[in-house]
Design a protein around this motif. Structure first.
Motif, short mmCIF file in Angstrom:
data_model
loop_
_atom_site.label_atom_id
_atom_site.label_comp_id
_atom_site.label_asym_id
_atom_site.label_seq_id
_atom_site.Cartn_x
_atom_site.Cartn_y
_atom_site.Cartn_z
N VAL A 172 26.08 -57.28 24.22
CA VAL A 172 25.78 -56.47 23.14
C VAL A 172 25.29 -55.11 23.57
O VAL A 172 24.67 -55.08 24.46
N LEU A 173 25.90 -54.02 23.23
CA LEU A 173 25.70 -52.62 23.65
C LEU A 173 24.51 -52.19 22.78
O LEU A 173 24.40 -52.51 21.78
N VAL A 174 23.80 -51.17 23.52
CA VAL A 174 22.35 -50.72 22.92
C VAL A 174 22.71 -49.16 22.89
O VAL A 174 23.15 -48.46 23.91
N ASP A 175 22.02 -48.51 21.80
CA ASP A 175 22.19 -46.91 21.79
C ASP A 175 20.67 -46.52 22.29
O ASP A 175 19.84 -47.20 22.61
N GLY A 176 20.57 -45.19 22.33
CA GLY A 176 19.54 -44.46 22.93
C GLY A 176 18.21 -44.90 22.29
O GLY A 176 17.20 -44.88 22.51
N LYS A 177 18.17 -45.38 20.84
CA LYS A 177 17.31 -45.65 20.16
C LYS A 177 16.79 -47.26 20.22
O LYS A 177 15.83 -47.77 19.59
N GLY A 178 17.56 -47.91 20.90
CA GLY A 178 17.30 -49.39 21.20
C GLY A 178 17.95 -50.29 20.38
O GLY A 178 17.35 -51.39 20.25
N LEU A 179 18.59 -49.80 19.52
CA LEU A 179 19.35 -50.43 18.45
C LEU A 179 20.84 -51.05 19.17
O LEU A 179 21.41 -50.54 20.00
N ALA A 180 21.12 -52.08 18.48
CA ALA A 180 22.37 -52.69 18.77
C ALA A 180 23.91 -51.64 18.29
O ALA A 180 23.73 -51.24 17.15
N SER A 181 24.57 -51.30 19.14
CA SER A 181 25.59 -50.37 18.77
C SER A 181 26.99 -50.79 18.94
O SER A 181 28.03 -50.06 18.50
N GLY A 182 27.15 -52.15 19.45
CA GLY A 182 28.47 -52.51 19.48
C GLY A 182 28.50 -53.63 20.56
O GLY A 182 27.46 -54.35 20.97
N VAL A 183 29.82 -54.06 20.69
CA VAL A 183 29.99 -55.36 21.74
C VAL A 183 30.93 -54.93 22.80
O VAL A 183 32.34 -54.27 22.71
N GLN A 184 30.77 -55.40 23.98
CA GLN A 184 31.67 -55.38 25.08
C GLN A 184 32.37 -56.70 24.88
O GLN A 184 31.62 -57.74 25.38
N TYR A 185 33.83 -56.73 25.13
CA TYR A 185 34.41 -57.78 25.13
C TYR A 185 35.68 -57.88 26.21
O TYR A 185 35.94 -56.76 26.67
N PHE A 186 36.05 -59.00 26.68
CA PHE A 186 37.42 -59.10 27.48
C PHE A 186 38.45 -59.75 26.91
O PHE A 186 38.17 -60.84 26.14
N ASP A 187 39.56 -59.27 27.14
CA ASP A 187 40.63 -60.16 26.53
C ASP A 187 40.81 -61.40 27.54
O ASP A 187 40.74 -61.37 28.39
N ARG A 188 41.01 -62.58 26.89
CA ARG A 188 40.95 -63.91 27.40
C ARG A 188 42.18 -63.94 28.42
O ARG A 188 41.73 -64.57 29.59
N TYR A 189 43.17 -63.36 28.23
CA TYR A 189 44.43 -63.67 29.15
C TYR A 189 44.58 -62.32 29.80
O TYR A 189 44.81 -62.26 31.01
N THR A 190 44.58 -61.14 29.28
CA THR A 190 44.88 -59.98 30.18
C THR A 190 43.41 -59.50 30.92
O THR A 190 43.66 -58.52 31.83
N LYS A 191 42.49 -59.92 30.51
CA LYS A 191 41.41 -59.57 31.18
C LYS A 191 40.96 -57.99 30.95
O LYS A 191 39.81 -57.68 31.60
N ASP A 192 41.59 -57.34 29.95
CA ASP A 192 41.20 -56.09 29.76
C ASP A 192 39.83 -55.92 29.33
O ASP A 192 39.60 -56.69 28.38
N GLU A 193 39.00 -54.57 29.52
CA GLU A 193 37.71 -54.92 29.04
C GLU A 193 37.88 -53.85 27.73
O GLU A 193 38.37 -52.75 27.71
N HIS A 194 37.12 -54.38 26.73
CA HIS A 194 37.15 -53.53 25.44
C HIS A 194 35.75 -53.21 24.89
O HIS A 194 34.76 -53.98 25.23
N LYS A 195 35.66 -52.05 24.46
CA LYS A 195 34.21 -51.79 23.71
C LYS A 195 34.46 -51.51 22.26
O LYS A 195 35.35 -50.65 22.03
N VAL A 196 33.65 -52.05 21.24
CA VAL A 196 33.86 -51.89 19.93
C VAL A 196 32.58 -51.55 19.43
O VAL A 196 31.56 -51.94 19.98
N TYR A 197 32.54 -50.63 18.52
CA TYR A 197 31.24 -50.30 18.01
C TYR A 197 30.92 -50.62 16.55
O TYR A 197 31.98 -50.55 15.75
N GLY A 198 29.69 -50.85 16.10
CA GLY A 198 29.32 -51.20 14.78
C GLY A 198 27.85 -50.80 14.59
O GLY A 198 27.06 -50.58 15.36
N LYS A 199 27.35 -50.62 13.35
CA LYS A 199 26.00 -50.49 12.73
C LYS A 199 25.18 -51.71 12.76
O LYS A 199 24.12 -51.46 12.93
N ARG A 200 25.98 -53.13 12.68
CA ARG A 200 25.16 -54.01 13.07
C ARG A 200 25.93 -55.07 13.73
O ARG A 200 26.85 -55.13 13.63
N VAL A 201 25.10 -55.97 14.40
CA VAL A 201 25.98 -56.80 15.47
C VAL A 201 25.30 -58.32 15.19
O VAL A 201 24.10 -58.50 15.03
#
Lengths: 550, 183
Positions: A250-279
């Protein structure tokens, strides 16, 4: 090909990690309230048309030899390892794919009662639950009505709330005899409560009593998150599911709130970051915990929302064992089709708090009875002595007569029963795996004695022929697949990670609605309570969003 | 549900014309194999004459006789009729310890005639903690698991007739099995 790093600029209303009972319920409830949800699922949707529900046992070899494969529900430890002491192993069962473990779950749908919710407050072991039955009862009602739970109206103080049950399936002969014997020794065995449809319900098909639920139901006649929650949520147009997205942090912003999620593609292993207001972290107890602990930052060096050092601790699974016996009335009798709704039609609720006898241990146990009757895979035949024609005849006459007892007992929460990620090896995406350190103690050993004594009393009363067993032995830890407690809820932020709404005490826009949130494990199967808590939590989340507080 | 394939298979087992039956079966997938999908390979018949993949000829001959001693043909098929020796031959490989257990175990019966094998098996079954008894337990467990997973063992011998479509589930209707009074 070198894995890539991909960042999305879109900011989602809510990101949910995991698509099982907890994640599915949150997605269903939020989308119907008009909220947009991005869900990360570590697998893909299982193809119901390809299930092996109606493949006879003897056809399996032929199919495998022909290169056919059943759906691969269970995640292999080769693909995704976890760390456990080989001398004291913990068995962790995981399903990556839409609906998670609800594709193959045992369907036992029991409500917690105040015997469970008040347990720790009464005996003083560890922290109290922040809720009571009255807080969750309306949500149990709604869950029962939404998913369809069959069962009796034979409520107990330890098993309340039968008002919306679908008709229960009739017990098999062996189950009747167990009820009768238990009754004679003062123990109630009631109708089971199972999330199986005994009639067409809410657009889902009724069970056709083929008994092969463990292979996945080809007509979706039992609750699974994919068909019962995610499909309706997808129809709203507000749910987007990313397949093969293995969440890491879970990614964290400057205020200490959750800001998104880091995930990996199960097969390609590409790293992704997606952002959201609640996790919402709903990856199942152990994996949710692993994600939280791996989400380290300057603000949260011990993992997100874990300044209390509670996350990862108090792992509470359940203890169980298996005793099998034969009912004399049924030996040599007719062989019926005992499939029913798959698994038992009866349940023995907890009774040790009310029979007037004092126990030398805390908490309690109940029992399931799956496999009672005539079923495929009679491995008990190994235990019938001898060999040859006589042996063959002895097996045959016992075949319709099997009684099968599977008591489950609570394991107390303990700080040193834990999941950790410090110093563990990385998985194929470079993310530390979970190490599970887990033991049971004196309380459980004493409870197991009482569990054996209870089984013996019932079987003695039934005049049953009991197969050899080792008194005191228990099944492999973890094998009940009821992990709880590693991100527990409570009123005291110093001793719990979540408040009574499954919301992080420390990170207001972070929610954990799965089994990790349970303050205690109880002796019961958790899924119905996970569904009710997740509905309740997401109602609260939606209100907080509307009020602009998160 | 009566299946054409089952009928062919019984015929094949009885007359030894499995290969012909198998070829016919493969050319015509029956509707009862409902989970087959376009593109799936046809099923093969495990009963067609074939060779063991793991055990050598002598070992396999011994194994076939031993499984039949554990669960013999009576008025219903025995373990050898059910092809349990093939099931075991498939399940043993890919684990060095398991392979050794079976090779060493079968060697205990090498060069014996049928009567001597029965005598030795009986002797092992009565011992405790000996290598012979350990192999007896392994053999018996594998034979039991294999046999009661076949159509011969599970359906014909034990009478299991489940995993089918039922409109309703009747359950126990015996008055003598019910609790008298309120449960």
């Amino acid at each position: 090909m070198t894995p890539m790093q991909i960042q999305s600029t879109q900011q989602h209303d809510v990101i949910i990690i995991g698509s099982g009972a907890a994640g599915g319920m949150v997605a269903w409830n939020l989308t119907r309230r008009g909220i947009n949800v991005l869900m990360l699922d570590a697998g893909t949707r299982f193809n119901r048309a390809k299930f092996w529900s109606h493949v006879k046992p003897w056809e399996v070899r032929d199919r495998l030899a022909a290169g056919q494969r059943p759906p691969e529900f269970y995640l292999s430890t080769k693909e995704q390892p976890y760390d456990t002491d080989p001398k004291n192993p913990f068995e962790l069962i995981r399903v990556w794919g839409r609906g998670g473990k609800t594709n193959v779950w045992g369907r036992v749908a029991l409500r917690y009662s105040d015997v469970d919710f008040e347990g720790p407050a009464k005996d003083g072991w560890e922290i109290p639950w922040p809720i009571r039955y009255k807080d969750i009862a309306p949500y149990y009602d709604r869950v029962d009505q939404l998913i369809g739970v069959c069962g009796g109206d034979d409520d107990q103080d330890s098993l309340p709330g039968s008002k919306y049950h679908l008709p229960p399936p009739a017990p098999r002969c062996g189950e009747r005899l167990l009820q009768k014997a238990a009754h004679d020794v003062g123990i109630s065995i009631v109708a089971g409560r199972r999330a199986v449809l005994t009639r067409n319900y809410n657009g889902h098909n009724a069970c056709h009593y083929c008994g092969a639920c463990g292979k996945g139901c080809d007509v979706s006649a039992f609750f699974n998150s994919s068909d019962y929650l995610l499909e309706p949520a997808l129809k709203t147009g507000r749910l987007k599911i990313v397949d093969n997205a293995v969440a890491a942090r879970v990614l964290v912003d400057g205020k200490g709130l959750a800001s998104g999620v880091q995930y990996f593609d199960r097969y390609t292993k590409d790293e992704h970051k997606v952002y959201g207001k609640r996790v919402v972290v709903a990856a199942s107890c152990i994996d949710s915990t692993r994600i939280l602990l791996n989400s380290k930052s300057d603000k949260y060096p011990n993992g997100i929302g874990n300044s209390s050092d509670v996350i990862g601790r108090y792992l509470s699974e359940q203890i169980r064992f298996h005793i099998q016996a034969f009912a004399p009335e049924l030996i040599g009798g007719k062989v019926y089709n005992d499939d029913g709704i798959g698994g038992e039609h009866i349940y023995m609720p907890r009774f040790n708090h009310r029979d007037g006898r004092k126990r030398d241990y805390l908490r309690g146990f109940g029992s399931q009875f799956w496999f009672t009757g005539a079923h495929p895979g009679p491995t008990w035949a190994r235990q019938i002595p001898g060999f040859g024609a006589e042996f063959k005849a002895e097996v045959k006459k016992r075949y319709p007569a099997l009684l099968s007892l599977h008591p489950y007992g609570e394991v107390l929460p303990r700080a040193n029963n834990r999941v950790r990620v410090d110093g563990t090896p990385p998985d194929q995406y470079g993310v530390p795996v979970a190490r599970i350190e887990y033991n049971v103690g004196e309380n459980e050993r004493k409870m197991v004695e009482d569990m054996y004594a209870t089984c013996e009393a019932i079987l003695h009363q039934a005049k049953a022929e009991v197969l050899p067993y080792k008194r005191g032995s228990i099944d492999v830890l973890g094998s009940a697949i009821h992990e709880h407690g590693t991100c527990r809820m409570g009123d005291d932020p110093k001793r719990s990670a979540l408040n009574k709404w499954n919301q992080s005490h420390e990170v207001k826009n972070l929610f954990v609605p799965d089994g990790a949130a349970f303050t205690t494990a109880s002796e019961k199967n958790p899924t119905l309570t996970i569904l009710a808590l997740a509905w309740r939590s997401s109602d609260y989340m939606a209100e907080e969003m509307r009020a602009g507080r998160i | 549900m009566s299946s054409r394939r089952d009928a062919l298979r019984t015929l094949a087992g009885a007359t030894g014309v499995a290969a012909a039956a198998s070829a016919q079966q493969n050319s015509h997938q029956h509707a009862d194999s409902g989970t087959n999908q376009p593109g799936d390979k046809p099923l093969i018949d495990s009963r067609k004459p074939k060779l063991p993949g793991f055990f050598n000829k002598d070992e396999f001959e011994t194994l076939s006789e031993l499984v039949e001693l554990i669960i013999p043909r009576t008025d219903t098929p025995g373990a050898r009729d059910a092809g349990v020796q093939f099931v075991i031959d498939e399940r043993v490989p890919n684990d060095a310890e398991r392979e050794k257990t079976w090779r060493d175990g079968l060697a205990l019966f090498r060069g014996l005639d049928s009567a001597q094998r029965l005598k030795r098996l009986t002797q092992y079954s009565k011992e405790t903690g000996t290598p012979g008894r350990r192999f007896f337990d392994v053999l018996k467990a594998a034979t039991v698991d294999g046999y009661y997973g076949t159509r011969e063992g599970l359906a014909i011998e034990l009478g299991w007739h489940g995993n089918t479509f039922l409109k309703e589930f009747t359950g126990c209707t015996h008055p003598e099995h019910q609790i008298k009074g309120k449960p």
